[in-house]
Design an enzyme around this catalytic site. Structure first.
Site, PDB file in Angstrom:
ATOM      1  N   GLU A   1     104.540  28.523  32.577  1.00  0.00           N
ATOM      2  CA  GLU A   1     105.615  29.514  32.625  1.00  0.00           C
ATOM      3  C   GLU A   1     105.125  30.951  32.539  1.00  0.00           C
ATOM      4  O   GLU A   1     105.834  31.880  32.889  1.00  0.00           O
ATOM      5  CB  GLU A   1     106.642  29.240  31.509  1.00  0.00           C
ATOM      6  CG  GLU A   1     106.100  29.339  30.092  1.00  0.00           C
ATOM      7  CD  GLU A   1     105.400  28.053  29.681  1.00  0.00           C
ATOM      8  OE1 GLU A   1     104.596  28.118  28.749  1.00  0.00           O
ATOM      9  OE2 GLU A   1     105.649  27.013  30.312  1.00  0.00           O
TER      10      GLU A   1
ATOM     11  N   ASP B   1      84.438  52.020  61.556  1.00  0.00           N
ATOM     12  CA  ASP B   1      84.016  53.033  62.514  1.00  0.00           C
ATOM     13  C   ASP B   1      82.793  53.744  61.960  1.00  0.00           C
ATOM     14  O   ASP B   1      82.439  53.605  60.786  1.00  0.00           O
ATOM     15  CB  ASP B   1      85.164  54.022  62.740  1.00  0.00           C
ATOM     16  CG  ASP B   1      84.925  54.915  63.951  1.00  0.00           C
ATOM     17  OD1 ASP B   1      83.948  54.663  64.690  1.00  0.00           O
ATOM     18  OD2 ASP B   1      85.707  55.862  64.150  1.00  0.00           O
TER      19      ASP B   1
ATOM     20  N   ASP C   1      90.963  54.975  60.878  1.00  0.00           N
ATOM     21  CA  ASP C   1      91.908  56.052  60.568  1.00  0.00           C
ATOM     22  C   ASP C   1      92.561  56.664  61.794  1.00  0.00           C
ATOM     23  O   ASP C   1      93.332  57.609  61.685  1.00  0.00           O
ATOM     24  CB  ASP C   1      91.214  57.153  59.761  1.00  0.00           C
ATOM     25  CG  ASP C   1      90.069  57.809  60.538  1.00  0.00           C
ATOM     26  OD1 ASP C   1      89.756  57.344  61.660  1.00  0.00           O
ATOM     27  OD2 ASP C   1      89.480  58.775  60.016  1.00  0.00           O
TER      28      ASP C   1
ATOM     29  N   ASP D   1      92.798  52.588  66.130  1.00  0.00           N
ATOM     30  CA  ASP D   1      92.443  51.548  65.162  1.00  0.00           C
ATOM     31  C   ASP D   1      93.633  50.684  64.745  1.00  0.00           C
ATOM     32  O   ASP D   1      93.454  49.665  64.071  1.00  0.00           O
ATOM     33  CB  ASP D   1      91.848  52.186  63.893  1.00  0.00           C
ATOM     34  CG  ASP D   1      90.541  52.902  64.174  1.00  0.00           C
ATOM     35  OD1 ASP D   1      89.741  52.364  64.950  1.00  0.00           O
ATOM     36  OD2 ASP D   1      90.334  54.011  63.626  1.00  0.00           O
TER      37      ASP D   1
ATOM     38  N   ASN E   1      96.618  17.457  27.479  1.00  0.00           N
ATOM     39  CA  ASN E   1      97.664  17.266  26.469  1.00  0.00           C
ATOM     40  C   ASN E   1      98.574  16.098  26.809  1.00  0.00           C
ATOM     41  O   ASN E   1      98.926  15.284  25.937  1.00  0.00           O
ATOM     42  CB  ASN E   1      98.498  18.542  26.335  1.00  0.00           C
ATOM     43  CG  ASN E   1      97.786  19.589  25.502  1.00  0.00           C
ATOM     44  OD1 ASN E   1      96.762  19.314  24.900  1.00  0.00           O
ATOM     45  ND2 ASN E   1      98.324  20.794  25.482  1.00  0.00           N
TER      46      ASN E   1
ATOM     47  N   ASN F   1     102.885  25.513  22.628  1.00  0.00           N
ATOM     48  CA  ASN F   1     102.817  26.003  24.006  1.00  0.00           C
ATOM     49  C   ASN F   1     103.019  27.516  24.068  1.00  0.00           C
ATOM     50  O   ASN F   1     102.319  28.234  24.786  1.00  0.00           O
ATOM     51  CB  ASN F   1     103.863  25.276  24.850  1.00  0.00           C
ATOM     52  CG  ASN F   1     103.644  25.465  26.345  1.00  0.00           C
ATOM     53  OD1 ASN F   1     102.524  25.340  26.818  1.00  0.00           O
ATOM     54  ND2 ASN F   1     104.704  25.779  27.066  1.00  0.00           N
TER      55      ASN F   1
ATOM     56  N   ASP G   1     100.284  30.348  25.220  1.00  0.00           N
ATOM     57  CA  ASP G   1     100.587  31.295  26.299  1.00  0.00           C
ATOM     58  C   ASP G   1     100.375  32.743  25.856  1.00  0.00           C
ATOM     59  O   ASP G   1      99.901  33.577  26.624  1.00  0.00           O
ATOM     60  CB  ASP G   1     102.024  31.100  26.787  1.00  0.00           C
ATOM     61  CG  ASP G   1     102.169  29.874  27.683  1.00  0.00           C
ATOM     62  OD1 ASP G   1     101.144  29.458  28.262  1.00  0.00           O
ATOM     63  OD2 ASP G   1     103.286  29.342  27.793  1.00  0.00           O
TER      64      ASP G   1
END
Length: 912
Positions: free
Chosen positions: A341, A383, A655, A659, A723, A748, A752
């Site tokens: 999550e 280039d 640029d 291109d 687990n 949990n 986290d």
């Protein structure tokens, strides 16, 4: 629960509204991919047709504009009335909606169910504790994603496109003579009635009526499906009923290929044709990129695993314990344990932090998901000008066709650059730096511009036509050597009686080409100049007039290599990035510059050779050559496609207007802040400094960001797998639940929280020394390989709690559950350090301070909870002193075995 999990996993990337932002190029590409666009809405079509059919004064009057442009007061009034010139896009969610999105994940929903059940059973303590967990989880994600969104918005604001507009000074009369010089203004500040100046490379900033045009060609394939550029004129030609077919209307989302124009803004923002279609396009999801698809594949792997394991856990516990409600809640808790999550928050935080760090290295990320491609890039096409060279072009020589210094050549070059209205490049600016020439030529008195034939990438030349004292018309053409020579039949040669024009035969052609080649071989860029006298009666000119010219000489420019180019190329090579030079310039100049910066040249592949190759031949050629010269825009596009088809992740750095096709074709388009509009629009990443050294730093940062995201995915997948395997074993043999649903959810959540330091973590130098590619299959293998290791020590813990501490009955289940709660949390947290690096953690590789602090804090909390005053709230029980030596031994064994397994895994499969 299955539906909730499926919806959450499959959609989590699309729910990152806080990080999405409008990308016009992507939208154009999306719309174009669906074929020609649908008809213009009727109300918009009528308005556009009325303006198109008006004469120029009528169109100006209809839009309540003036020949000298709008005043500041008029602009402010219209901006307040119509709003900014921005197309509707997916806006960030309101804070309350974003908060709701942060709440509604499986973890919080299941905690809420547990809280309701606790409340109904009159367990106030459990209700409060679970409520606090829900609030904490929601607020944590809300704050982190909010920060990520603000970081993305601030970076986006650093790159702005502008339009060139004509506006009156405050208080000035509405006469053309009183208009202020054209000025660059942000696109969003453009209003209806504005006068805009357009030239090659510009994006059309709004829907406009053309007022004056010089060989104006517009690329509008995304609007009409026409692949070829369309010429536009000041006056309507024909009586088309479709505004898109009107010859004097141009539309937002298209761009100028060549020529120049003045135009009147007819509609802005959502009232443009592009804007009305964008409203439809933003409602649809784009196809996921490689990284998104990879993360989703891991999510679906866990879903399938959950769909198999959760019913088994439910049946085993229900049948062995007899309490189906408790068994159901426990099975749901296991399902939540399989749900990463925090993945959306970790991904968004890591990408946003990576983008901020990149911005400090002068790299602005326009599309955050491009960071993954940045790290995966193994070929960079670039280039030569401004990347390998200093981009400070100086006019070094001005000579006749035979190499002798000539002031006449310089004068003609100055006239051409001065009167050119298209996109002025660095070569033009170098010529115009000779500020003494206007006075010497008596420019204002003696010369008048008659017409112009703009540059395009097919002819690779451009011409201006001037009148000298109204006596004659002189066409002055400049461009690439071969293309100018192709239009010449004579060459000007000094003789005893003065300059003479002699035929340009084969021998003479070879002679003048030898002069130009000598300049090229010394590293000078050569531009040829040719002239032609024309009758003063002619007033309109076209490409057909560029024939039978007289070559008068060359102007040669010096653009020395950057001092940083050679070390930057070495740094990129050390990081596994091959640099290929793709340029429209001469092959001799390009080869000389490449040699100066230490780039292997070999045989230079020319555009004409690329043109003659089929796709199979080109696929081989792009692997064999490093330098490509004299390329047209479509040649660059084909080379990029060929490299990608060969399995490379290709970056393209450019640029210019030429291109844009290659920028779009590349996996990651890279441009610079000073680029033309169409190049910046097509790019994913903008460099504030046109330097390969900056790019190398960006590549390393991109790989660091990708590595940190991969850490979380690996840790979560392997830890969750272990687990659940442990739960299955315990459920089959224990007369009670191995851990209560609330305890499993708390564990949990704490795990986290310990992961929130991952975006700030260090990455070993070896891991960023080569391109990183997404490999979903590796995640599954990693999960199956390391998951059972933690299960082995979980089972060891079960045995210790059962036989050593006699926690083997329903009456002593609290002690058993507390013992596994601590071991499970500490091994999960320890694995963060084990899996974050292929080296020995803490000794050969140390985590960054934020991750060290977070994991240490969570481990301390995990031990404190059963031993402190909060134990009763979570139905935990104080552990006996003798538990802790066993804990130390289990953790030490886990550390040693995981290290040995890691070494075996690296030898067998490698480590990315």
């Amino acid at each position: 629960m299955q539906t909730v999990l499926t919806q959450w996993f499959s959609g989590f990337l699309r729910r990152r509204h806080a990080l999405k932002h409008f990308h016009r190029h992507a939208l154009v590409a999306t719309l174009a991919s669906r074929g020609p666009m649908p008809a213009v809405p009727s109300h918009l079509a009528n308005d556009l047709l009325l303006v198109a059919r008006d004469d120029i004064p009528g169109a100006v009057a209809r839009l309540q504009s003036h020949e000298g442009g709008l005043s500041a007061a008029e602009v402010a009034q219209r901006l307040a009335r119509d709003g900014p010139n921005e197309v509707a896009h997916e806006k960030p969610l309101p804070w309350w909606h974003h908060l709701w999105q942060c709440y509604r994940n499986p973890f919080n929903l299941l905690l809420t169910v547990l809280a309701v059940l606790s409340y109904l059973s009159h367990d106030a303590k459990a209700t409060v504790v679970i409520g606090v967990m829900v609030v904490f989880s929601t607020i944590l994600r809300f704050v982190q994603e909010g920060r990520s969104h603000r970081a993305a918005e601030s970076l986006k604001a650093m790159v702005r496109n502008t339009a060139t507009a004509i506006r009156r000074d405050a208080g000035a009369p509405t006469a053309a003579a009183q208009q202020a010089p054209p000025q660059d203004i942000p696109l969003r500040e453009l209003v209806t009635g504005d006068w805009v100046v357009l030239s090659a490379g510009d994006m059309i900033p709004a829907d406009c009526r053309v007022l004056a045009a010089r060989d104006l060609f517009i690329a509008q394939a995304a609007m009409t499906g026409e692949s070829a550029p369309v010429e536009k004129f000041a006056n309507s030609r024909g009586d088309a009923q479709d505004p898109l077919e009107q010859s004097n209307l141009v539309f937002m989302g298209t761009n100028v290929v060549s020529g120049s124009a003045k135009a009147l803004v007819v509609a802005t923002g959502n009232r443009t044709y592009f804007g009305t279609l964008a409203l439809r396009a933003t409602a649809t999801d784009s196809a996921p990129n490689a990284f998104q698809a990879g993360v989703n594949s891991v999510s679906w792997l866990l879903i399938r695993f959950a769909l198999v394991m959760v019913p088994v856990v439910l049946l085993v516990n229900g049948l062995t314990k007899g309490d189906w409600l408790e068994a159901g809640l426990f099975a749901l808790s296991v399902a939540v344990g399989l749900t990463p999550e925090m993945l959306p928050m970790i991904v968004t935080s890591t990408l946003a932090l990576g983008a901020v760090l990149l911005s400090r290295k002068k790299v602005i990320v326009k599309r955050l998901d491009a960071i993954q491609n940045f790290g995966a890039m193994d070929v960079l096409c670039t280039d030569k000008t401004g990347t390998l060279t200093q981009d400070k072009i100086a006019l070094a020589r001005h000579v006749d066709a035979f190499g002798q210094a000539s002031d006449d050549v310089l004068s003609f070059a100055f006239l051409n650059s001065h009167y050119q209205t298209g996109l002025k490049n660095l070569l033009d600016r170098a010529v115009l730096e000779h500020v003494e020439l206007p006075a010497e030529l008596k420019l204002e008195d003696d010369y008048r511009k008659i017409d112009e034939i703009p540059f395009d990438f097919e002819r690779r030349r451009m011409s201006v036509i001037v009148s000298q004292r109204d006596e004659r018309h002189q066409l002055i053409c400049k461009g690439a050597l071969e293309e100018v020579l192709a239009a010449c039949s004579r060459v000007r040669q000094d003789g005893n009686a003065g300059p003479q024009d002699v035929p340009l035969g084969a021998a003479m052609l070879s002679r003048v080409q030898t002069v130009a080649r000598a300049f090229n071989e010394s590293g000078l860029r050569v531009v040829a100049l040719a002239v032609k006298e024309l009758p003063p009666s002619q007033t309109v000119y076209s490409i057909a007039d560029e024939t039978d010219l007289t070559l008068i000489g060359y102007i040669a420019f010096l653009d020395p290599p950057k001092d940083s180019a050679a070390p930057a190329l070495k740094a990129l090579a050390a990081h596994g990035v091959v640099v290929k030079v793709l340029t429209g310039d001469n092959e001799l100049v390009t080869a000389q510059v490449c040699r100066q910066v230490g780039l292997s040249v070999g045989e230079v592949l020319l555009g004409a050779q690329v043109e003659g190759m089929d796709d199979a031949a080109l696929a081989k050629a792009v692997e064999q050559h490093q330098v490509f010269a004299k390329l047209a825009p479509l040649h660059k596009d084909r080379i990029v496609h060929a490299l990608r088809a060969n399995g490379h992740v290709v970056g393209f750095m450019g640029d210019g207007i030429n291109d844009a096709p290659a920028l779009r074709a590349a996996d990651i388009g890279i441009s610079v802040d000073s680029a033309v509009d169409i190049a910046k629009e097509a790019a994913d990443i903008i460099l504030l400094e046109k330097s390969l050294m900056v790019l190398d730093a960006g590549v390393v940062e991109g790989r660091t960001t990708f590595c940190n995201m991969l850490k979380y995915i690996r840790m979560t997948a392997s830890s969750n797998f272990g687990n659940v395997f442990s739960v299955l074993v315990a459920s089959a043999f224990l007369p009670f639940l191995p851990m209560l649903p609330l305890q499993l959810l708390l564990q949990n959540l704490l795990y986290d929280v310990s992961q929130t330091g991952i975006p700030f973590d260090n990455v070993d130098a070896e891991l960023v020394s080569k391109p990183l590619t997404w490999n979903p299959g590796d995640i599954g293998r990693f999960m199956i390989f390391f998951g059972p290791v933690s299960s082995l020590f979980d089972i060891t813990t079960f045995a210790v709690m059962w036989w050593v501490f006699n926690a083997n009955s329903v009456a002593t289940q609290g002690l058993f559950q507390s013992g596994w709660f601590v071991v499970g949390l500490l091994t999960q947290t320890l694995v963060v350090h084990m899996i974050r690096t292929p080296k020995v953690p803490f000794i050969q590789s140390r985590a960054a301070a934020p991750l060290m602090v977070m994991t240490a804090a969570i481990m301390a909390v995990g031990i404190f909870l059963p031993m402190g005053p909060l134990a009763d709230y979570f139905k935990l029980q104080a552990l006996p002193p003798m538990y802790f030596p066993w804990l130390a031994g289990i953790l030490t064994g886990y550390f040693i075995l995981t290290t040995l397994m890691k070494r075996f895994y690296i030898r067998r499969f490698g480590w990315q």
